[in-house]
Every structure is written in structure tokens, then in C-alpha cells.
Scaffold this motif. Structure first.
Motif, PDB file in Angstrom:
ATOM      1  N   CYS A  54       0.853  -1.185   0.000  1.00 57.15           N
ATOM      2  CA  CYS A  54       0.000   0.000   0.000  1.00 57.15           C
ATOM      3  C   CYS A  54       0.888   1.234   0.000  1.00 57.15           C
ATOM      4  O   CYS A  54       1.873   1.310   0.749  1.00 57.15           O
ATOM      5  CB  CYS A  54      -0.895   0.017   1.238  1.00 57.15           C
ATOM      6  SG  CYS A  54      -1.899   1.518   1.376  1.00 57.15           S
ATOM      7  N   ASN A  55       0.548   2.205  -0.850  1.00 59.26           N
ATOM      8  CA  ASN A  55       1.199   3.501  -0.837  1.00 59.26           C
ATOM      9  C   ASN A  55       0.099   4.536  -0.640  1.00 59.26           C
ATOM     10  O   ASN A  55      -0.700   4.779  -1.535  1.00 59.26           O
ATOM     11  CB  ASN A  55       1.963   3.759  -2.130  1.00 59.26           C
ATOM     12  CG  ASN A  55       2.745   5.056  -2.086  1.00 59.26           C
ATOM     13  OD1 ASN A  55       2.599   5.850  -1.170  1.00 59.26           O
ATOM     14  ND2 ASN A  55       3.580   5.270  -3.082  1.00 59.26           N
ATOM     15  N   ASP A  56       0.064   5.106   0.554  1.00 57.94           N
ATOM     16  CA  ASP A  56      -0.938   6.129   0.854  1.00 57.94           C
ATOM     17  C   ASP A  56      -0.298   7.503   0.989  1.00 57.94           C
ATOM     18  O   ASP A  56      -0.831   8.386   1.640  1.00 57.94           O
ATOM     19  CB  ASP A  56      -1.727   5.766   2.105  1.00 57.94           C
ATOM     20  CG  ASP A  56      -0.836   5.545   3.318  1.00 57.94           C
ATOM     21  OD1 ASP A  56       0.390   5.781   3.233  1.00 57.94           O
ATOM     22  OD2 ASP A  56      -1.362   5.134   4.363  1.00 57.94           O
ATOM     23  N   GLY A  57       0.851   7.657   0.354  1.00 61.08           N
ATOM     24  CA  GLY A  57       1.569   8.925   0.386  1.00 61.08           C
ATOM     25  C   GLY A  57       2.836   8.869   1.213  1.00 61.08           C
ATOM     26  O   GLY A  57       3.681   9.746   1.117  1.00 61.08           O
ATOM     27  N   ALA A  58       2.997   7.837   2.016  1.00 58.47           N
ATOM     28  CA  ALA A  58       4.187   7.692   2.858  1.00 58.47           C
ATOM     29  C   ALA A  58       5.173   6.689   2.271  1.00 58.47           C
ATOM     30  O   ALA A  58       6.090   6.255   2.938  1.00 58.47           O
ATOM     31  CB  ALA A  58       3.778   7.264   4.259  1.00 58.47           C
ATOM     32  N   GLY A  59       4.970   6.290   1.027  1.00 59.48           N
ATOM     33  CA  GLY A  59       5.820   5.293   0.385  1.00 59.48           C
ATOM     34  C   GLY A  59       5.203   3.916   0.493  1.00 59.48           C
ATOM     35  O   GLY A  59       4.415   3.650   1.400  1.00 59.48           O
TER      36      GLY A  59
END
Length: 103
Positions: A54-59
Motif C-alpha cells: 500500500c502507498n498512501d503517500g508515505a511510500g
């Protein structure tokens, strides 16, 4: 000057070469989910292993691992354990296992 075509709140999906086991990507809200077949542990006499990142904006980070079995029992990590999205994520991941985007 910022690029006006991309939203800073939604991460960009990373391109994946065919050799890293990438099967495809899907998203829900700002989160991008990628499904991979674990090539390093692949053996013809055992069930195939998969991971969901999962990449939710934090990598990107691994949130789940499961095996290709008649009844896959996923192992969820961190805050994803018992999350309400888990059944939906697994259903979408199994679709990519059955019909990968990289073929």
C-alpha cells in the motif's frame, strides 16, 4: 512551479518491471495497492506466495501476505489487522492473481 496536473494528496503509482512479480495495481481513495507474486520463494511443489503493498503517500509498504490456496488465509500487518477494507482489498488482489495486468 508545481505541476497543476497532479494532486499532491494522491501518490503516483510506481512502474514495475515484469521481472519483480508485479501483477497489477488498484486504488481506493488516496491509497494505491499493488499485488506481487513472490518470485524468490516460488517452487512448483508449493502454493504461490503473494504480497500486497500500500502507498498512501508515505511510500509503499507491505500490508498483507497470502498463499494461492483454495482458502487463502491472509496475514495482515500493522494497522491493517482487522481493518474494514481488508475483505475488499483481498478480493481485488485475488482478481489480479487470476488475471494479472502485466500479461
Amino acid at each position: 512551479m508545481a505541476d497543476s496536473t497532479s494532486s499532491p494528496s494522491e501518490p503516483e503509482p510506481d512502474p514495475h518491471p515484469d521481472t519483480d512479480g508485479w501483477l497489477g495495481t488498484f486504488h481506493r481513495g488516496p491509497a494505491i495497492f499493488s499485488v506481487f507474486r513472490e518470485i524468490a520463494t516460488d517452487h512448483p511443489l508449493t502454493a504461490s506466495e503473494y504480497r500486497i503493498e500500500c502507498n498512501d503517500g508515505a511510500g509503499p509498504r507491505v500490508i498483507c501476505r497470502f498463499f494461492d490456496d483454495t482458502e487463502p488465509t491472509p496475514e495482515w500487518f500493522g494497522a491493517w489487522k482487522n481493518d474494514e477494507w481488508c475483505p475488499w482489498i483481498l478480493k481485488r488482489a485475488l482478481r489480479l492473481v487470476a488475471k494479472p495486468e502485466n500479461t
